[in-house]
Design a protein around this motif. Structure first.
Motif, PDB file in Angstrom:
ATOM      1  N   LYS A  84       0.947  -1.264   0.057  1.00 56.84           N
ATOM      2  CA  LYS A  84      -0.022  -0.044   0.112  1.00 56.84           C
ATOM      3  C   LYS A  84       1.073   1.306   0.064  1.00 56.84           C
ATOM      4  O   LYS A  84       1.556   1.313   0.808  1.00 56.84           O
ATOM      5  CB  LYS A  84      -0.877   0.074   1.279  1.00 56.84           C
ATOM      6  CG  LYS A  84      -1.698   1.176   1.467  1.00 56.84           C
ATOM      7  CD  LYS A  84      -2.673   0.819   2.561  1.00 56.84           C
ATOM      8  CE  LYS A  84      -3.141   1.643   3.525  1.00 56.84           C
ATOM      9  NZ  LYS A  84      -3.912   1.219   4.512  1.00 56.84           N
ATOM     10  N   GLU A  86       0.308   5.383   0.202  1.00 58.01           N
ATOM     11  CA  GLU A  86      -0.678   6.718   0.456  1.00 58.01           C
ATOM     12  C   GLU A  86      -0.054   7.764  -0.014  1.00 58.01           C
ATOM     13  O   GLU A  86       1.188   8.266   0.335  1.00 58.01           O
ATOM     14  CB  GLU A  86      -0.901   6.698   1.899  1.00 58.01           C
ATOM     15  CG  GLU A  86      -1.822   5.520   2.521  1.00 58.01           C
ATOM     16  CD  GLU A  86      -2.111   5.427   3.935  1.00 58.01           C
ATOM     17  OE1 GLU A  86      -1.097   6.175   4.617  1.00 58.01           O
ATOM     18  OE2 GLU A  86      -2.969   4.863   4.214  1.00 58.01           O
ATOM     19  N   GLN A  97     -10.687  12.301  -7.450  1.00 57.56           N
ATOM     20  CA  GLN A  97     -11.900  11.379  -7.270  1.00 57.56           C
ATOM     21  C   GLN A  97     -11.747  10.266  -8.280  1.00 57.56           C
ATOM     22  O   GLN A  97     -11.213  10.448  -9.318  1.00 57.56           O
ATOM     23  CB  GLN A  97     -13.142  12.229  -7.267  1.00 57.56           C
ATOM     24  CG  GLN A  97     -13.271  12.850  -8.537  1.00 57.56           C
ATOM     25  CD  GLN A  97     -14.569  13.623  -8.699  1.00 57.56           C
ATOM     26  OE1 GLN A  97     -15.005  14.150  -7.855  1.00 57.56           O
ATOM     27  NE2 GLN A  97     -15.378  13.699  -9.935  1.00 57.56           N
ATOM     28  N   MET A  98     -12.242   9.121  -7.739  1.00 62.29           N
ATOM     29  CA  MET A  98     -12.510   8.261  -8.724  1.00 62.29           C
ATOM     30  C   MET A  98     -13.511   7.875  -9.548  1.00 62.29           C
ATOM     31  O   MET A  98     -14.673   8.408  -8.857  1.00 62.29           O
ATOM     32  CB  MET A  98     -12.205   6.661  -7.713  1.00 62.29           C
ATOM     33  CG  MET A  98     -10.902   6.346  -7.401  1.00 62.29           C
ATOM     34  SD  MET A  98      -9.583   6.048  -8.552  1.00 62.29           S
ATOM     35  CE  MET A  98     -10.414   4.680  -9.584  1.00 62.29           C
ATOM     36  N   ASN A 101     -12.743   3.394 -13.454  1.00 66.94           N
ATOM     37  CA  ASN A 101     -11.265   2.763 -13.451  1.00 66.94           C
ATOM     38  C   ASN A 101     -10.494   3.969 -13.658  1.00 66.94           C
ATOM     39  O   ASN A 101      -9.264   3.839 -14.249  1.00 66.94           O
ATOM     40  CB  ASN A 101     -11.271   1.769 -14.439  1.00 66.94           C
ATOM     41  CG  ASN A 101      -9.984   1.007 -14.182  1.00 66.94           C
ATOM     42  OD1 ASN A 101      -9.381   0.845 -13.162  1.00 66.94           O
ATOM     43  ND2 ASN A 101      -9.406   0.456 -15.454  1.00 66.94           N
ATOM     44  N   LEU A 103      -8.923   7.611 -12.238  1.00 69.04           N
ATOM     45  CA  LEU A 103      -8.425   8.641 -11.352  1.00 69.04           C
ATOM     46  C   LEU A 103      -8.618  10.271 -11.753  1.00 69.04           C
ATOM     47  O   LEU A 103      -7.693  10.210 -12.697  1.00 69.04           O
ATOM     48  CB  LEU A 103      -7.376   8.234 -10.613  1.00 69.04           C
ATOM     49  CG  LEU A 103      -6.949   9.391  -9.344  1.00 69.04           C
ATOM     50  CD1 LEU A 103      -7.919   9.052  -8.185  1.00 69.04           C
ATOM     51  CD2 LEU A 103      -5.488   9.147  -8.786  1.00 69.04           C
ATOM     52  N   THR A 122      -5.500  -1.665  -7.067  1.00 68.36           N
ATOM     53  CA  THR A 122      -6.805  -0.749  -6.710  1.00 68.36           C
ATOM     54  C   THR A 122      -6.304   0.547  -6.197  1.00 68.36           C
ATOM     55  O   THR A 122      -5.470   0.764  -5.213  1.00 68.36           O
ATOM     56  CB  THR A 122      -7.470  -1.512  -5.683  1.00 68.36           C
ATOM     57  OG1 THR A 122      -6.622  -2.178  -4.846  1.00 68.36           O
ATOM     58  CG2 THR A 122      -8.469  -2.422  -6.301  1.00 68.36           C
ATOM     59  N   THR A 124      -8.062   4.013  -4.473  1.00 62.84           N
ATOM     60  CA  THR A 124      -9.126   4.769  -3.595  1.00 62.84           C
ATOM     61  C   THR A 124      -8.824   6.123  -3.355  1.00 62.84           C
ATOM     62  O   THR A 124      -7.570   6.274  -3.092  1.00 62.84           O
ATOM     63  CB  THR A 124      -9.598   3.799  -2.707  1.00 62.84           C
ATOM     64  OG1 THR A 124      -8.451   3.639  -1.832  1.00 62.84           O
ATOM     65  CG2 THR A 124     -10.139   2.577  -3.046  1.00 62.84           C
ATOM     66  N   SER A 125      -9.925   6.676  -3.278  1.00 59.83           N
ATOM     67  CA  SER A 125      -9.520   8.340  -2.831  1.00 59.83           C
ATOM     68  C   SER A 125     -10.889   8.434  -1.720  1.00 59.83           C
ATOM     69  O   SER A 125     -12.015   8.899  -2.127  1.00 59.83           O
ATOM     70  CB  SER A 125      -9.848   9.091  -3.833  1.00 59.83           C
ATOM     71  OG  SER A 125      -9.843  10.379  -3.692  1.00 59.83           O
ATOM     72  N   ALA A 126     -10.555   8.212  -0.358  1.00 63.33           N
ATOM     73  CA  ALA A 126     -11.743   8.377   0.925  1.00 63.33           C
ATOM     74  C   ALA A 126     -11.928   9.746   0.777  1.00 63.33           C
ATOM     75  O   ALA A 126     -13.071  10.132   0.984  1.00 63.33           O
ATOM     76  CB  ALA A 126     -11.027   7.699   1.811  1.00 63.33           C
ATOM     77  N   THR A 132      -5.212   6.475  -2.365  1.00 60.54           N
ATOM     78  CA  THR A 132      -4.202   5.032  -1.468  1.00 60.54           C
ATOM     79  C   THR A 132      -4.363   4.171  -2.868  1.00 60.54           C
ATOM     80  O   THR A 132      -5.216   3.881  -3.465  1.00 60.54           O
ATOM     81  CB  THR A 132      -5.216   4.487  -0.675  1.00 60.54           C
ATOM     82  OG1 THR A 132      -5.366   5.483   0.733  1.00 60.54           O
ATOM     83  CG2 THR A 132      -4.588   3.293  -0.073  1.00 60.54           C
TER      84      THR A 132
END
Length: 177
Positions: A84, A86, A97-98, A101, A103, A122, A124-126, A132
């Protein structure tokens, strides 16, 4: 003697390893990965550990010994925990933002940057300022994170840009009057 190479790689429960020639394949809960070692080392698999030994005493064999052991260790870590990276985005109006598929990055350019996420990773954008990158392959995770960071590397005056979460940006003082 290689301090790294002489330690065996422990296989946790739920992980299996098989060899065929110089290729080792490790299967675990997150998937399977394989690595092909050079002819300078010998890979042996026991029930709960993998050992790597050099073939001969040449400099190349000793170099490949530690490197091969680290590569096998990364296979085991990848199929059990994964890797991972970050990233943090700092700057006024900078966000991510995702969308499926892709970004989508707003980084102060006149256009949005659409970053296509490769297979095996993968993203992700929390939060809009955090990205991440996760995956089984350490090299691929690091390369994808570096490619995202490359779009707007942090600058030394205000610190604006995309940086790794644990990265320290050396700050410079601006011009004096």
């Amino acid at each position: 003697m290689s301090r790294i190479g002489k330690r065996p790689v422990e296989l946790p429960s739920g992980v299996s390893a098989t060899t065929s020639g110089q290729t080792i394949e490790v299967k675990g809960p997150k998937g399977s990965r394989s690595f092909t070692a050079t002819d300078d080392v010998t890979i042996t698999v026991d029930e709960d550990a993998i050992t790597i030994e050099p073939r001969g005493k040449s400099k190349r064999a000793r170099q490949q010994w530690g490197m091969s052991r680290t590569m096998v260790q990364n296979l085991v870590i990848g199929v059990t925990d994964g890797f991972k990276k970050e990233l943090e985005i700092s700057g006024v109006g900078y966000r991510a933002q995702m969308q499926g598929n892709v970004l989508k990055l707003n980084l102060g350019y006149s256009h949005d940057v659409n970053f296509e996420v490769p297979e095996g990773v993968t993203v992700t954008s929390a939060k809009p300022t955090e990205v991440t990158v996760e995956g089984v392959d350490q090299q691929l995770v690091g390369q994808v994170a570096a490619n995202i960071r490359e779009w707007r590397a942090p600058e030394p005056y205000k610190g604006k840009g995309i940086k790794y979460k644990d990265e320290y940006i050396f700050r410079k003082e601006g011009k004096k009057k």
